[in-house]
Scaffold this active site. Structure first.
Site, PDB file in Angstrom:
ATOM      1  N   GLU A 162       0.794  -1.231   0.000  1.00 53.93           N
ATOM      2  CA  GLU A 162       0.000   0.000   0.000  1.00 53.93           C
ATOM      3  C   GLU A 162       0.825   1.279   0.000  1.00 53.93           C
ATOM      4  O   GLU A 162       0.747   2.089   0.942  1.00 53.93           O
ATOM      5  CB  GLU A 162      -0.951   0.010   1.196  1.00 53.93           C
ATOM      6  CG  GLU A 162      -1.892  -1.165   1.223  1.00 53.93           C
ATOM      7  CD  GLU A 162      -2.966  -1.029   2.305  1.00 53.93           C
ATOM      8  OE1 GLU A 162      -2.857  -0.134   3.157  1.00 53.93           O
ATOM      9  OE2 GLU A 162      -3.927  -1.811   2.261  1.00 53.93           O
ATOM     10  N   GLU A 339      -5.513  -8.605   1.039  1.00 54.82           N
ATOM     11  CA  GLU A 339      -6.127  -8.211   2.320  1.00 54.82           C
ATOM     12  C   GLU A 339      -7.596  -7.923   2.091  1.00 54.82           C
ATOM     13  O   GLU A 339      -7.957  -7.229   1.134  1.00 54.82           O
ATOM     14  CB  GLU A 339      -5.518  -6.924   2.896  1.00 54.82           C
ATOM     15  CG  GLU A 339      -4.213  -7.074   3.605  1.00 54.82           C
ATOM     16  CD  GLU A 339      -3.736  -5.768   4.246  1.00 54.82           C
ATOM     17  OE1 GLU A 339      -4.585  -4.960   4.685  1.00 54.82           O
ATOM     18  OE2 GLU A 339      -2.513  -5.579   4.291  1.00 54.82           O
TER      19      GLU A 339
HETATM   20  C1  BGC Z   1      -3.007  -2.385   6.014  1.00 54.75           C
HETATM   21  C2  BGC Z   1      -3.027  -3.196   7.285  1.00 54.75           C
HETATM   22  C3  BGC Z   1      -4.128  -2.705   8.195  1.00 54.75           C
HETATM   23  C4  BGC Z   1      -5.445  -2.898   7.479  1.00 54.75           C
HETATM   24  C5  BGC Z   1      -6.671  -2.504   8.270  1.00 54.75           C
HETATM   25  C6  BGC Z   1      -4.359  -2.051   5.474  1.00 54.75           C
HETATM   26  O1  BGC Z   1      -4.360  -0.717   5.109  1.00 54.75           O
HETATM   27  O2  BGC Z   1      -2.170  -2.972   5.058  1.00 54.75           O
HETATM   28  O3  BGC Z   1      -1.761  -3.101   7.871  1.00 54.75           O
HETATM   29  O4  BGC Z   1      -4.118  -3.311   9.427  1.00 54.75           O
HETATM   30  O5  BGC Z   1      -5.460  -2.149   6.302  1.00 54.75           O
HETATM   31  O6  BGC Z   1      -6.700  -1.140   8.496  1.00 54.75           O
END
Ligand code: BGC
Length: 438
Positions: A162, A339
């Site tokens: 990111e 993610e």
């Molecule tokens: C990040 C994580 C974070 C998640 C939830 C993403 O932006 O890569 O490190 O915990 O979002 O906020």
């Protein structure tokens, strides 16, 4: 589960789970520093102990085995490998990741290694960090070490997690480490991240391991007509600036003008660009407002929509649409969801996270829709295996499939853990997968 051809995994990151910040010669990072700034992090929390994954990793691999994942995406703490960011490698830090990687491979879990999840060595920040052009070379040297030590066992490398978030929040908004609020530094950081990817790509690719980049992809929405311009600007800077420059070698058309003399001739080119996959981190749409001073700020979602504990709009169709948008923008590049998950305010004893189970069901359904429409999404990594240090929110918001007790760090699977195991056992994401009780 690799038999199905779809890769299931879980994701974490070093600073959020490892703890052991002083162990075995690890250098300080910008998050060790930032968490000491009064008011920077909710409750004054920090990652000093986090989930103590540095010591408890065998237990965490057991949990992954129980889930049945085929891959684990984690990040390396640059400052464990090179305490000063450059120079002398730290063998004890390298040995930690050797143990972790070997432990994963013994269980048939593919190590997906991200080189940078926001925890820059403080020694490099002291020299300007991502705003200093020299960092492309520092990063390429670090990547060469990673390639030499782990290239024989990694199954995928991601150069960055990111860039849109850590450049905008860290150098523009100042709400993440290193806490700088300076739009010139932010533009320089964006550009130097792109340059660093180009510089590191050959040495990482020489290992034969696929090399990708992970972006945060949030649909940007402006509710009022006067918010539309700001939403477009955020879309360009946050969603596309770094991925475009990394994958194609060129920024979105308007951007070079805004970046001005940050860009030097021949910094980036189509020949040195490239990614073998794109990791998609997606949570929600973002609402952008233009305030009275004409600046963009974060707005609130509309009043009647469902929200996560982070205040983020739960909107599964936006996920389908974002997957299609990324696929159209970078044709031919395979996608992996690296993610996705939901942050909740969960009472300690309560493992019945039915809201997370419903979120998983609906977002995996949205992913199945995208696949049906022809989007080449080859895997899904849930965020996150464990309740962990959620950056500026500290430990107040929980994203884990597994509860980590703040008192004694014991791990207890939540209902969502079992639901995710059921999803994995089903093979490929579908609207009808038997996820379990909600
Ligand atoms: C990040 C994580 C974070 C998640 C939830 C993403 O932006 O890569 O490190 O915990 O979002 O906020």
């Amino acid at each position: 589960m690799r038999g199905s051809g779809f890769l299931w995994g879980v994701s974490t990151s070093a600073y959020q789970i490892e703890g052991a910040v002083d162990a075995d010669g690890r250098g300080r990072t910008i998050w060790d520093q930032f968490t000491r700034n009064p008011g920077a992090v909710a409750n004054g929390d920090n990652g000093d102990i986090a989930c103590d994954h540095y010591r408890r990793w065998p237990e965490d691999i057991d949990l992954m085995t129980e889930l049945g994942v085929g891959a684990y995406r984690f990040s390396l703490a640059w400052a464990r490998l090179l305490p000063g960011g450059i120079g002398q490698p730290n063998e004890k830090g390298i040995a930690f990741y050797d143990r972790l990687i070997d432990g994963l491979l013994e269980r048939g879990i593919d190590p997906w290694i991200c080189l940078y999840h926001w925890d820059l060595p403080q020694a490099l920040q002291d020299r300007g960090g991502w705003a200093n052009r020299d960092i492309a070379g520092w990063y390429a040297d670090y990547a060469a070490l990673v390639a030499a030590r782990f290239g024989d066992r990694a199954r995928a490398f991601a150069t960055f997690n990111e860039p849109g978030v850590f450049t905008l929040s860290g150098y523009g908004g100042g709400i993440h480490a290193p806490g700088i609020k300076d739009s010139n530094a932010m533009m320089a950081a964006i550009h130097n991240v792109a340059r660093a990817h180009h510089a590191a790509l050959p040495v990482l690719r020489a290992t034969g391991v696929p090399v990708g980049v992970i972006g945060a992809f949030w649909p940007m929405r402006g509710e009022r007509p006067e918010d539309a311009g700001g939403a477009m600007m955020m879309d360009m800077l946050f969603n596309w600036a770094c991925p475009d420059a990394i994958v194609t070698g060129a920024y979105p058309p308007m951007l070079p003008m805004l970046m001005g003399d940050v860009i030097e001739e021949e910094d980036l080119s189509a020949e040195t660009a490239g990614a073998d996959f794109i990791g998609i981190n997606h949570y929600a749409p973002m609402y952008i407002r233009t305030n009275e001073a004409g600046e963009q700020e974060l707005g609130a979602p509309p009043a009647d929509v469902p929200l996560s504990g982070m205040g983020w709009h739960i909107d599964p169709p936006a996920f389908t649409a974002m997957l299609e948008t990324v696929a159209e923008r970078y044709p031919g590049v395979p996608l992996y969801v690296t993610e996705n998950g939901i942050g909740l305010d969960e009472p300690d004893g309560d493992l019945n996270d039915s809201t997370r189970v419903a979120y998983l069901r609906d977002y995996l359904g949205a992913l199945a829709d995208a696949r049906e429409r022809g989007v080449d999404v080859r895997g899904y990594f849930a965020w996150s295996l464990l309740d962990n240090f959620e950056w500026a929110e500290g430990y107040a918001k929980r994203f884990g499939l597994v509860r980590v007790s703040p008192d004694d760090l014991t791990r207890r699977p939540k209902q969502s853990f079992h639901a995710y195991r059921n999803a994995i056992a089903a093979g490929v994401p579908s609207r009808s997968m038997p996820i379990g009780a909600i």
